[in-house]
Each structure stands twice: as C-alpha cells, then as structure tokens.
Design a protein around this motif. Structure first.
Motif, PDB file in Angstrom:
ATOM      1  N   ALA A 133      56.223  23.524   2.538  1.00 20.93           N
ATOM      2  CA  ALA A 133      56.635  23.546   1.129  1.00 20.93           C
ATOM      3  C   ALA A 133      57.996  24.230   1.001  1.00 20.93           C
ATOM      4  N   TRP A 134      58.683  23.962  -0.079  1.00 17.89           N
ATOM      5  CA  TRP A 134      60.007  24.549  -0.300  1.00 17.89           C
ATOM      6  C   TRP A 134      59.954  26.068  -0.218  1.00 17.89           C
ATOM      7  N   ALA A 135      58.883  26.650  -0.763  1.00 17.01           N
ATOM      8  CA  ALA A 135      58.814  28.110  -0.835  1.00 17.01           C
ATOM      9  C   ALA A 135      58.797  28.749   0.556  1.00 17.01           C
ATOM     10  N   ALA A 151      62.963  16.663  -9.230  1.00 17.91           N
ATOM     11  CA  ALA A 151      61.643  16.103  -8.870  1.00 17.91           C
ATOM     12  C   ALA A 151      61.494  15.890  -7.368  1.00 17.91           C
ATOM     13  N   TYR A 152      62.108  16.752  -6.591  1.00 21.81           N
ATOM     14  CA  TYR A 152      61.891  16.730  -5.143  1.00 21.81           C
ATOM     15  C   TYR A 152      60.700  17.652  -4.884  1.00 21.81           C
ATOM     16  N   GLU A 153      59.527  17.048  -4.910  1.00 17.43           N
ATOM     17  CA  GLU A 153      58.314  17.872  -4.870  1.00 17.43           C
ATOM     18  C   GLU A 153      58.172  18.702  -3.611  1.00 17.43           C
ATOM     19  N   PRO A 155      59.558  19.015   0.827  1.00 14.80           N
ATOM     20  CA  PRO A 155      60.580  18.565   1.776  1.00 14.80           C
ATOM     21  C   PRO A 155      60.178  17.257   2.450  1.00 14.80           C
ATOM     22  N   THR A 156      61.162  16.410   2.748  1.00 11.87           N
ATOM     23  CA  THR A 156      60.892  15.181   3.502  1.00 11.87           C
ATOM     24  C   THR A 156      60.682  15.589   4.975  1.00 11.87           C
ATOM     25  N   PRO A 157      60.132  14.699   5.807  1.00  8.27           N
ATOM     26  CA  PRO A 157      59.864  15.092   7.199  1.00  8.27           C
ATOM     27  C   PRO A 157      61.070  15.718   7.913  1.00  8.27           C
ATOM     28  N   THR A 178      68.150   6.324   7.966  1.00  9.37           N
ATOM     29  CA  THR A 178      68.928   6.436   6.741  1.00  9.37           C
ATOM     30  C   THR A 178      67.995   6.721   5.553  1.00  9.37           C
ATOM     31  N   GLY A 179      68.491   7.489   4.613  1.00 17.06           N
ATOM     32  CA  GLY A 179      67.707   7.771   3.418  1.00 17.06           C
ATOM     33  C   GLY A 179      66.580   8.764   3.627  1.00 17.06           C
ATOM     34  N   SER A 180      66.657   9.513   4.708  1.00 20.27           N
ATOM     35  CA  SER A 180      65.544  10.412   5.036  1.00 20.27           C
ATOM     36  C   SER A 180      65.663  11.775   4.358  1.00 20.27           C
ATOM     37  N   GLY A 181      66.772  12.021   3.713  1.00 15.49           N
ATOM     38  CA  GLY A 181      66.962  13.311   3.042  1.00 15.49           C
ATOM     39  C   GLY A 181      67.727  14.304   3.904  1.00 15.49           C
ATOM     40  N   LYS A 182      68.545  13.790   4.833  1.00 15.28           N
ATOM     41  CA  LYS A 182      69.246  14.695   5.748  1.00 15.28           C
ATOM     42  C   LYS A 182      70.320  15.525   5.043  1.00 15.28           C
ATOM     43  N   THR A 183      70.890  14.987   3.982  1.00 16.84           N
ATOM     44  CA  THR A 183      71.950  15.734   3.290  1.00 16.84           C
ATOM     45  C   THR A 183      71.434  17.093   2.821  1.00 16.84           C
ATOM     46  N   LEU A 219      81.847  11.364  -1.085  1.00 15.54           N
ATOM     47  CA  LEU A 219      81.582  11.493  -2.521  1.00 15.54           C
ATOM     48  C   LEU A 219      80.102  11.751  -2.777  1.00 15.54           C
ATOM     49  N   GLN A 220      79.284  11.061  -2.002  1.00 12.47           N
ATOM     50  CA  GLN A 220      77.848  11.204  -2.181  1.00 12.47           C
ATOM     51  C   GLN A 220      77.379  12.613  -1.809  1.00 12.47           C
ATOM     52  N   ILE A 221      77.884  13.107  -0.680  1.00 11.19           N
ATOM     53  CA  ILE A 221      77.493  14.463  -0.252  1.00 11.19           C
ATOM     54  C   ILE A 221      78.010  15.469  -1.279  1.00 11.19           C
ATOM     55  N   LYS A 223      78.511  15.031  -4.362  1.00 11.68           N
ATOM     56  CA  LYS A 223      77.711  14.956  -5.587  1.00 11.68           C
ATOM     57  C   LYS A 223      76.395  15.735  -5.428  1.00 11.68           C
ATOM     58  N   GLU A 224      75.752  15.507  -4.287  1.00  8.43           N
ATOM     59  CA  GLU A 224      74.480  16.207  -4.010  1.00  8.43           C
ATOM     60  C   GLU A 224      74.712  17.724  -3.997  1.00  8.43           C
ATOM     61  N   CYS A 225      75.842  18.085  -3.417  1.00  5.74           N
ATOM     62  CA  CYS A 225      76.206  19.489  -3.288  1.00  5.74           C
ATOM     63  C   CYS A 225      76.428  20.128  -4.668  1.00  5.74           C
ATOM     64  N   LYS A 226      77.124  19.380  -5.519  1.00 13.25           N
ATOM     65  CA  LYS A 226      77.470  19.920  -6.842  1.00 13.25           C
ATOM     66  C   LYS A 226      76.253  20.175  -7.715  1.00 13.25           C
ATOM     67  N   ARG A 227      75.162  19.492  -7.412  1.00 12.41           N
ATOM     68  CA  ARG A 227      73.941  19.729  -8.180  1.00 12.41           C
ATOM     69  C   ARG A 227      73.513  21.188  -8.049  1.00 12.41           C
ATOM     70  N   PHE A 228      73.884  21.802  -6.926  1.00  9.36           N
ATOM     71  CA  PHE A 228      73.461  23.183  -6.678  1.00  9.36           C
ATOM     72  C   PHE A 228      74.586  24.194  -6.899  1.00  9.36           C
ATOM     73  N   LEU A 443      76.109   4.271   1.528  1.00  5.02           N
ATOM     74  CA  LEU A 443      75.879   4.011   0.110  1.00  5.02           C
ATOM     75  C   LEU A 443      74.410   4.277  -0.242  1.00  5.02           C
ATOM     76  N   ASP A 444      74.199   5.120  -1.226  1.00  7.65           N
ATOM     77  CA  ASP A 444      72.828   5.487  -1.569  1.00  7.65           C
ATOM     78  C   ASP A 444      72.543   5.070  -3.011  1.00  7.65           C
ATOM     79  N   VAL A 445      71.851   3.962  -3.157  1.00  9.01           N
ATOM     80  CA  VAL A 445      71.534   3.464  -4.499  1.00  9.01           C
ATOM     81  C   VAL A 445      70.021   3.315  -4.593  1.00  9.01           C
ATOM     82  N   GLY A 471      65.119   0.463   0.485  1.00  6.44           N
ATOM     83  CA  GLY A 471      63.926   1.204   0.920  1.00  6.44           C
ATOM     84  C   GLY A 471      64.189   2.689   1.026  1.00  6.44           C
ATOM     85  N   ARG A 472      65.023   3.218   0.151  1.00  5.15           N
ATOM     86  CA  ARG A 472      65.384   4.638   0.229  1.00  5.15           C
ATOM     87  C   ARG A 472      64.487   5.508  -0.635  1.00  5.15           C
ATOM     88  N   ALA A 473      64.374   6.739  -0.186  1.00  4.87           N
ATOM     89  CA  ALA A 473      63.597   7.763  -0.908  1.00  4.87           C
ATOM     90  C   ALA A 473      62.224   7.250  -1.354  1.00  4.87           C
TER      91      ALA A 473
HETATM   92  P1  AMP Z   1      69.977  11.169   2.378  1.00  7.00           P
HETATM   93  O1  AMP Z   1      69.197  10.793   3.621  1.00  7.00           O
HETATM   94  O2  AMP Z   1      70.436  12.564   2.410  1.00  7.00           O
HETATM   95  O3  AMP Z   1      71.049  10.166   2.088  1.00  7.00           O
HETATM   96  O4  AMP Z   1      68.950  11.150   1.132  1.00  7.00           O
HETATM   97  C1  AMP Z   1      68.388  10.009   0.585  1.00  7.00           C
HETATM   98  C2  AMP Z   1      67.909  10.214  -0.859  1.00  7.00           C
HETATM   99  O5  AMP Z   1      66.733  11.025  -0.896  1.00  7.00           O
HETATM  100  C3  AMP Z   1      68.913  10.922  -1.732  1.00  7.00           C
HETATM  101  O6  AMP Z   1      69.059  10.149  -2.893  1.00  7.00           O
HETATM  102  C4  AMP Z   1      68.298  12.242  -2.096  1.00  7.00           C
HETATM  103  O7  AMP Z   1      68.645  12.624  -3.387  1.00  7.00           O
HETATM  104  C5  AMP Z   1      66.815  11.987  -1.939  1.00  7.00           C
HETATM  105  N1  AMP Z   1      66.047  13.154  -1.499  1.00  7.00           N
HETATM  106  C6  AMP Z   1      66.466  14.128  -0.662  1.00  7.00           C
HETATM  107  N2  AMP Z   1      65.489  15.029  -0.443  1.00  7.00           N
HETATM  108  C7  AMP Z   1      64.423  14.627  -1.176  1.00  7.00           C
HETATM  109  C8  AMP Z   1      63.099  15.157  -1.356  1.00  7.00           C
HETATM  110  N3  AMP Z   1      62.688  16.264  -0.747  1.00  7.00           N
HETATM  111  N4  AMP Z   1      62.268  14.485  -2.169  1.00  7.00           N
HETATM  112  C9  AMP Z   1      62.677  13.340  -2.774  1.00  7.00           C
HETATM  113  N5  AMP Z   1      63.895  12.798  -2.653  1.00  7.00           N
HETATM  114  C10 AMP Z   1      64.771  13.426  -1.838  1.00  7.00           C
END
Ligand code: AMP
Length: 797
Positions: A133-135, A151-153, A155-157, A178-183, A219-221, A223-228, A443-445, A471-473
């Motif tokens: 869990a995040w905590a 709403a990132y409940e 952590p992804t694997p 790709t799209g695994s949440g590595k950023t 730009l995508q990274i 953007k994700e960064c600026k959220r925090f 590109l993450d859409v 097939g992302r997220a």
């Molecule tokens: P990335 O692999 O970093 O390109 O992330 C793919 C997408 O997953 C991005 O749109 C993120 O915003 C989203 N994401 C990252 N971490 C989570 C998480 N723990 N739960 C749900 N979505 C996430």
C-alpha cells in the motif's frame, strides 16, 4: 552603458560571494588554490557568480546568441569536470523503513506475492521486499492526498517493487511494459530525495534530472510531476528541442529542483552562455526513462556526457521497456551495484491489448481501416501508425475526405503544431491521429481504444511499443496490424510478440513466416525459432547452442553485477583471473608542467585557461590531422599480428597518437612524439615556460597472456579510443608480445598497456573501462564455441 552594467555585475558578484560565504552548503569547496588558476569548472563558477536575475533580459539575449554560436568546442569546454577536485557535500539516499507488516512476511510469502504481481523478478543483492500500500513506502501526507485525488488506489506492480528499492537509495534497472506506472515509480522517491536536501541557492542547478528520448514523453513526465510539485513547493522545468528556447532558458534561470529533458537540448542548455543558464553541480538523482529508445535514437554520447559530469556517488535509476545487450554495457558503466526489476517479462504486449494481424495487399488497407473506424471510433480515440511522414500526410488527406476529423504527428511537423496536436488528441478534442513510431513514443492517452499498424512495424520492439499505446492503466484495448504478403520477414517479429503474450497466431501470418523460412532454407540458411531474424549458413539453434547462450547470459549478468548469490563465484573467478594476468603496476611521477601538451578535462594543461593551452590544443589538432593524412595514404592498419608486436611500435604509436589526439586526449609526453615537419618550431614557440612540478599518474596493465582475440580487441584503435574518450586518460600499447613458453629478451618487456594522466581519477576510470572490455571479451570468448577447444590456452573462463 556597458561600463555601468559591468559595475553592477561586480557589485552583484560581491553580494553573491558574501551570501555564499554565510550559506549552508552547496559544494564544500573547489579547492581555493585551484579556484585561482585552474579549471573550467572554476570558469563556470565565476560565470555563475556573475549571473543575476536583474540581468535576465540582457542575459537571455546573450544566452540565445551564445547558443546559436555554440559549437562542439564550446560545449566540450563546459563539460570538463574533474570530480577529484571537488569536495561534494554529503547527501542522503536511503529513506526507506520497512513496516512490520512487510518485515513479518516469510521469504516464501514474498516470493508468492511477487508472483502474484505479474511475476516480478528481482536480480541483484539486497533488494527490499515489495510493498502493498502507499502508506508503506514513506510518501508524505501531501502526496497521499494527491494520490487519493488522482484515484490511484494502490501502487501498480512495478511501483510496489521499485519504489522501496529506489527509496532505499539503490541504483535500479526497471524493465516494465508500457503504461505500467513507471513514471510515478521514479517520481515519488525523487521528491523524498530532493526534499531532504537544502533549498537551492541562486546559482544552483537542479537536484534531479530526468532524461527521456522524446519531447512528448518529456511533456508527459513533466505533467505527472507537476501534479505533485505545486503542493511540495518544488519547481520543474521541461527542456526539449525543436521549440522556442527562450522560455526554457528563462525558466531555468529562475531555478528548478527538477529538470525533465531530452539529452541533446540539455547539453545545449549546459553549454549556453558559458554555463550560466544551468549546471550539474547539485545533481544527485538521475533518471533515464525509456533508455532503450534513447539508445536506439543515438543519444548515448549526450547521455554519457551529462552523466559523466555529475557527481559519481549520485543515485541513478534506469527504466526501459527492453534491455538489449548494448544497454547492458551502458548500464554497467553508469550504475552502481544495481538491482534489476522486471515486471511481466521483458518486452511483452500487455494482456489487456487484444492483438489482431491481417494479411492484405496495400490497396485493401484503406477500406479495412474505414471498417475498423466504423466499429471503434465511437468507443474512444484511435491511433494509426504509418512508416513515413509522407504516408501520414497522404492518409490524413484521405481520411479527411472520408469525413473524419483527424490530425497527424511526425517529425516533419513544427514543434508548436506537434504539441497542440498531442494536447488535442489527449483531451479527446480530436479522436483520430495518424503518426509515425518515433513521434508517438510514450504517448499516454487513457481513452485510446484502438491502435492500427497501417504499415507493419519492422521490428519486434516497435510492434510492442505501438501496441502499448492502448490498453493502458487497466483499460481494454485493441491492436490491428496490416501486413502485406511481401513483408514475410516482419511476420517473425510479430509472431514472437504474440507468442510471448500468449496470443494465438493467425494461420495466414504463420503461413507467411513458414514461406519465408522455407525460402531461406532453400538458400542454406536456418531461421531461429520465434522470429527475430535468421542466421548464416549452417547455424543450428540446438540444445548445445541453448546451453552456450545460457552460460553466456550467466557471465553477462556476472559482469553486470546482477548475479544471484550462487553465481557470485563466476564473477569473482573472472575478476581474479583478469587481475592476475594484468599484474598491474601503478606509478606516480613528478614532472614539469612544461612537458605536457594540452588537452581535455583531467589534465593539468586543460586546467590552465591560458593562450598557451589553447595554442597547444591547436598544435595537437594539427599533429593529429597530419598523422591522419599519413595514415589514410597508407591504407587501413591490419590487426596486430601475433608474432610481430615489437615491430608495430612506430606505426602503432602513430596510430594511437592520432586516435588519442582525435579524441581530444589529455596529453602526450613530448619525448614520445616523433617530431613532425614544422612542429619543432611551433612546439618550441608554444612550450609553456611554467616550471610547476605536477604529479603524473601511470598504470601498467600486462595484456601479454590474455587470449589472442582479447588482446586484439583491447589493442584495437576503437577500443583504445573508447577508453580514452571515456576516461580522458592517455592509453598506449607498449612492449613486445611474447608467446607462452618463450623467453623474452632482457632489454624488452612483455606486451602491456600504459595508462597515463595527471588525474588519478582518469587513470582509474581508464583501468575500469579496460577491465570491463577485457571481461566482456573473455565472456564472448567463453560462449564462442568455435574458439573453445581450438586453442590450448592457459586461461579458462
Ligand atoms: P506510465 O507507465 O508511467 O506511463 O503510466 C501509465 C498511466 O498509469 C499514467 O496515466 C498514470 O497516470 C497511471 N498510473 C500511474 N500509477 C498509477 C496507479 N498506482 N494507479 C492507477 N493509475 C496509475
């Protein structure tokens, strides 16, 4: 007016110096003595001290012109940092505290949990356990709130395993689809890392640098960064090429703890205005994202230049979708005892993407595309991949005629339009995009439902990356690939990808591939199973070959330091063998500064910013070009013959001198140079009159008893140039080859490599790189069945 400005600068400089004196810590001291007379770093510092924000408009203009004029020479000038001369401040990397819930798990439970997490694999010693869990990973309350809002409940694997590893200060290689949440996996530990350090001072550069191959990904990274960053009170700047530079410069000058960049533009920024725009002095955290693509796109030299000039004890994090062999070498160079974390296997299309492949003629493609759009466009956005820019524009026109509102994205489009195209596509304003592979990388859409490979991708990785746009997220996606009957070869790569992701292979595709294999078989060639190209005559991928490959892999891992504990012995054995054979000898001499010719970073000559040094560099260049000319006129030099190493010396020395000077090596001992026509007078004129006595470090590594291919490799021009360029030390082949059992003449010495530099660190770096090459070559040899058994060598690998 200029006088006034220079006065203002002086006062400001004094002010900044005063505040520096009372300041906490930036970098505890470029040695004071050195600060007065040596070093490009010092030059940078002074420039940095001169900078003031009040001068921004003036500086901006000059930075711009500086940038326009910046040539390689100028850029190299900025990149001359001898870390030995800097006392870096201490910093913390390890913030991770394992919570009791995780600590209590048995090893079996941990293994089982990793298996549940899409089969996470970990290589390397001491990797923390995955969290649940995040905590459990030490994120702050503010970050928790943002995660909740997004709403990132949980952590992804990839996040469960990489976040604790990075949070505990380890260098990592993360291999994830790709799209695994590595950023987020590298962002969260980065925030912790930065917030632990003192605030930036006026002239400080960033603390963290994230490098990525494309502007879109930047730009995508960003953007994700600026959220925090807003609530964490941190600043992030995105720096990428192909767009107006002034805003980026202005932002950098205002200061930023984080830079997200493409490597080329970052180098421009560091070189701009003599290093006044930004610098690497405070960088302690580096991320290479999509490292495989960065490598593919030829960014390695720029990446290495940036990395080599950041403090060696930084934390480095590398993420890649694939991990090809070339990258292992890169990883070995830049990572310190990394852990490798793989999620879902290397290079696999995500299970959420339904893959289809259709064999058809070119003329049928457009109708099929319209048919697919009829089904999917209603459900979400669609991305169509084509091979060339022109095809993208042509298809765009045809689709518009057919009534579809669409946009195209490729390298030929102006950056401003590219950015706005991405924005329109991401926010769903336009739901159909035609793109080339490179442009659409990263590109993450989220609402992207369908990917169409209108032109078949021509390699395995490209297929996986393209399919990975959908097939992302956790969303479901579809990928359709059109392949024409003449693209038989590409069929193998797609079959491989489909097999890896456990997708049934369509009969037509299999037939195409089988036809290709039969055709090659008729030519006497055998194709490897599962696609991926073919081998030459007579090659059979049988069991013994498979064993050799697995052995080779073991050794490669050992060389990379990624061995499991039971493989540790291999690495130790190999290291021991190399050390014994080399019988290294280190010497420190005191020499007159006047005996050295100028050159790059680690050398003393380079650190005297005088006319003499510049003249010497010119002289060295002329000398190099003369040697090159002489070399060209006599044709290529054959590999060093086994029996005549002694006789090669004159030519070989000239060769290496040329390579050495070409790569802007540090210096050449004057006594070893053959006087060239005209150079005596020039040299005489320009010889520094300095009577300074300085230390010259030398190390001798015997290579006589290494196997012949290893010896040839390490004495090759390319290898020597590579070592020299990497380390900035001089490397010379000396001595005479002496066959096993033969006695060497009294006055001669067995074949050895001499490393020389005035920087001890450069010598160590060169030694490390030589050992790396030796090791790599020994490994290659070990797995090359043709060599084994053909020699009765004294060595074993
Ligand atoms: P990335 O692999 O970093 O390109 O992330 C793919 C997408 O997953 C991005 O749109 C993120 O915003 C989203 N994401 C990252 N971490 C989570 C998480 N723990 N739960 C749900 N979505 C996430």
């Amino acid at each position: 007016m200029q006088d006034i400005q220079s006065e203002v600068r002086k006062v400001q400089k004094l002010d900044v110096q005063k505040s520096k004196g009372s300041g906490v810590m930036v970098m505890t001291g470029v040695a004071k003595k050195a600060a007065k007379k040596k070093g490009e770093l010092v030059e940078q510092n002074q420039d940095a001290l001169e900078y003031s924000s009040e001068e921004e408009s003036e500086d901006l203009a000059s930075a711009m012109s500086g940038l326009a004029n910046s040539n390689i020479k100028q850029k190299e000038k900025v990149f001359k940092i001898d870390h030995n001369k800097i006392n870096y401040f201490p910093f913390r990397k390890n913030f991770y505290v394992e919570v009791p819930d995780i600590a209590r798990m048995t090893q079996e439970e941990v293994d089982e949990y990793r298996q549940e997490l899409e089969g996470i694999k970990v290589k390397g010693k001491g990797c923390p356990r995955p969290i649940k869990a995040w905590a459990q990973c030490g994120v702050s309350k503010k970050e928790m709130e943002i995660l909740k809002k997004l709403a990132y409940e949980k952590p992804t694997p990839i996040q469960t395993q990489t976040i604790p590893a990075i949070m505990s200060g380890r260098d990592i290689i993360g291999i994830a689809k790709t799209g695994s949440g590595k950023t987020l996996a590298f962002l969260l530990p980065m925030f912790r890392h930065i917030l632990d350090q003192p605030a930036l001072e006026e002239t400080d550069g960033p603390i963290a640098i994230i490098m990525s191959p494309t502007r879109e990904l930047c730009l995508q990274i960003g953007k994700e960064c600026k959220r925090f960053t807003k609530s964490l009170n941190l600043r992030v700047v995105t720096v990428y090429g192909g767009t107006g530079i002034s805003e980026q410069i202005a932002e950098l000058k205002r200061g930023a703890e984080i830079i997200v960049c493409t490597p080329g533009r970052m180098i421009d920024m560091l070189a701009a205005n003599n290093g006044r725009v930004t610098n690497l002095r405070r960088v302690t955290y580096i991320v290479l994202d999509e490292a495989d693509r960065m490598f593919d796109m030829g960014f390695e030299p720029q990446v290495m230049r940036i990395i080599d000039n950041t403090r060696p004890d930084r934390q480095t994090v590398m993420f890649s979708a694939t991990f090809p062999r070339q990258m292992e070498a890169l990883a070995r160079r830049i990572l310190n005892k990394p852990v490798e974390i793989t999620v879902g296997g290397r290079s696999v299309v995500c299970a959420d993407v339904e893959q289809h492949v259709l064999v058809m003629e070119d003329e049928q493609k457009f109708l099929k595309l319209l048919e697919l759009l009829g089904v999917y466009q209603e459900q979400g956005s669609v991305l169509v991949f084509v091979e060339k820019q022109e095809s993208a524009d042509d298809l765009l026109k045809d689709l518009m005629k057919a009534g579809y509102d669409c946009i195209s994205l490729h390298g030929g489009i102006d950056q401003y339009d590219r950015d706005s195209a991405v924005v329109d596509f991401k926010n769903g304003k336009i739901k159909l995009m035609i793109a080339t592979s490179v442009a659409a990388r990263g590109l993450d859409v989220k609402h992207l439902i369908l990917v169409v490979n209108y032109d078949c991708p021509n390699h395995h990785e490209d297929y996986i990356h393209r399919c990975g746009r959908t097939g992302r997220a956790g969303n479901k996606g579809f990928a359709y690939t059109f392949i024409t009957p003449d693209q038989q070869r590409a069929a193998g790569d797609i079959i491989k990808a489909m097999e890896q992701s456990e997708t049934p292979v369509p009969v037509e595709l299999q037939t195409l591939w089988d036809q290709y294999k039969s055709k090659l078989a008729a030519e006497g060639k055998t194709v490897r199973s599962g696609g991926g190209g073919f081998s030459g005559k007579g090659f059979k991928f049988d069991e013994s070959e498979a064993m050799a490959v697995s052995e080779k892999k073991k050794f490669q891992k050992a060389a990379l330091g990624l061995q499991d504990s039971d493989e540790e012995d291999i690495e130790n054995d190999l290291d021991e063998q190399i050390e014994t054979l080399m019988a290294a000898k280190r010497i420190v001499r005191e020499v007159q500064a006047s005996t050295l010719v100028s050159g790059g970073g680690g050398s003393v000559a380079a650190s005297i910013p005088s006319k003499t040094a510049t003249d010497k560099l010119e002289l060295a260049k002329r000398l190099a070009s003369r040697i090159n000319l002489a070399k060209q006129s006599t044709g290529p030099v054959p590999a060093i013959p086994e029996t005549s190493i002694g006789a090669i010396s004159a030519r070989n020395v000239a060769e290496q001198l040329a390579a050495k000077l070409n790569t802007r090596l540090n210096y050449a001992p004057v006594e070893s140079e053959e006087p060239m026509e005209g150079s005596v007078e020039e040299g005489g004129e320009n010889t520094p009159s300095s009577s300074d006595v300085i230390q010259k470090f030398e190390e001798e590594l015997e290579i006589n008893d290494f196997p012949q291919p290893v010896r040839w490799k390490i004495t090759s021009r390319e290898a020597l140039a590579q070592v020299s360029e990497f380390s900035e030390a001089g490397v010379f082949v000396r001595g005479t080859y002496c066959a096993p059992g033969k006695k060497i003449a009294d006055e001669e010495r067995k074949l050895y490599l001499a490393i020389e530099s005035t920087s001890e660190m450069a010598v160590s770096k060169a030694r490390k790189e030589i050992v790396r090459i030796l090791k790599e070559e020994m490994l290659r040899l070990a797995s090359s069945t043709s060599y084994q058994g053909s020699k009765t060598g004294r060595y074993k690998v």
